[in-house]
Design an enzyme around this catalytic site. Sequence first.
Site, short mmCIF file in Angstrom:
data_model
loop_
_atom_site.label_atom_id
_atom_site.label_comp_id
_atom_site.label_asym_id
_atom_site.label_seq_id
_atom_site.Cartn_x
_atom_site.Cartn_y
_atom_site.Cartn_z
N CYS A 1 6.29 2.90 69.81
CA CYS A 1 6.07 4.03 68.90
C CYS A 1 7.24 4.20 67.94
CB CYS A 1 5.86 5.32 69.70
SG CYS A 1 4.37 5.35 70.70
N ALA B 1 4.56 14.44 61.45
CA ALA B 1 5.41 14.32 62.63
C ALA B 1 4.94 13.23 63.59
CB ALA B 1 5.45 15.66 63.38
N ASN B 2 3.69 12.80 63.47
CA ASN B 2 3.13 11.87 64.45
C ASN B 2 3.64 10.44 64.24
OD1 ASN B 2 1.71 13.24 66.35
ND2 ASN B 2 -0.28 13.06 65.35
N HIS B 3 3.77 9.73 65.35
CA HIS B 3 4.14 8.31 65.33
C HIS B 3 2.90 7.46 65.58
CE1 HIS B 3 8.68 8.85 66.31
NE2 HIS B 3 8.21 9.95 65.74
N ALA B 4 2.93 6.24 65.07
CA ALA B 4 1.84 5.30 65.36
C ALA B 4 1.85 4.96 66.84
CB ALA B 4 2.00 4.05 64.52
#
Length: 210
Positions: free
Chosen positions: A96, A87-90
Site C-alpha cells: 500500500c 487520503a486512501n491508498h491503493a
Amino acid sequence: MPLPDATRRYPVTLPDGSEHKGTVFLNRVLDHPRFQVGHYTYASDFDPPQDWASHLAPYLFENSAEALRIGKFCQIAHGVRFITSSANHAMDGLTCFPFPVFDPEQMIGFQPDTRDTMIGHDVWVGYGALILPGAQIGTGAIIGAGAVVRGTVPDYGVVTGNPGTVVKYRFDANTIATLLDMSWWDWPAEHITQAESALLSGDVDALKRI
C-alpha cells in the site's frame, strides 16, 4: 424569529452583543474549489481554526479529484473530520506504500480513490464524528458523537458507533416522504421563518399548511 443573515461569518450573537467566534457559517469562511456548502450550514469549534477547510477535511486538496459537498442547514460539531478520498491508498498491489506521491512528476493525477463525499440537508454531525471517504449521508440524518461513518446513510437515519450503524429513523416512512417532498430547506427565508414553530415542534400538518 427571522433567520440569521446568511451572509454573516459569525451567525451567533451572544447576550452581551458580541459575536461568537467559535461558530461560523461555513460557506462564508471557505475558499476551496473542492469543498461546497449550502446556506445556513454551520460548524462549531472550541478552538476556531484560521483555515476551516483544512481543519474539517485535512486530506481534501485543491488538486484532489473528489469533492466534499454539504447541503443547507447542516450542523457540524467540534472535532468532526471528513476523511476524503485523497487520503486512501491503493490496495490492489503487493504493497500500500504510495511510491508516486514522492515523485513530483507522478504526484498530480495519482489518486486511487476519487469518490465524492456527500452530505444532504439538515444533517446534524455530532461531536468527534469521523466521516470516511465516499460516504453518502442522507437528508435529515443524525450522526452520533464519535461515530465512524462509511457507505450510505438513509434519509433521516440515526447513526451511532464504530462502525457507524443505523439504530433507528427519526420519523415514520410517510413523514420522511412528506418532508422530502416539501423540501423546506429550499423555501424562501420568510417562509422558513413562518414555519419555525412547526419545524421545532414536529407538527407536519402545520408545515403542510404553511
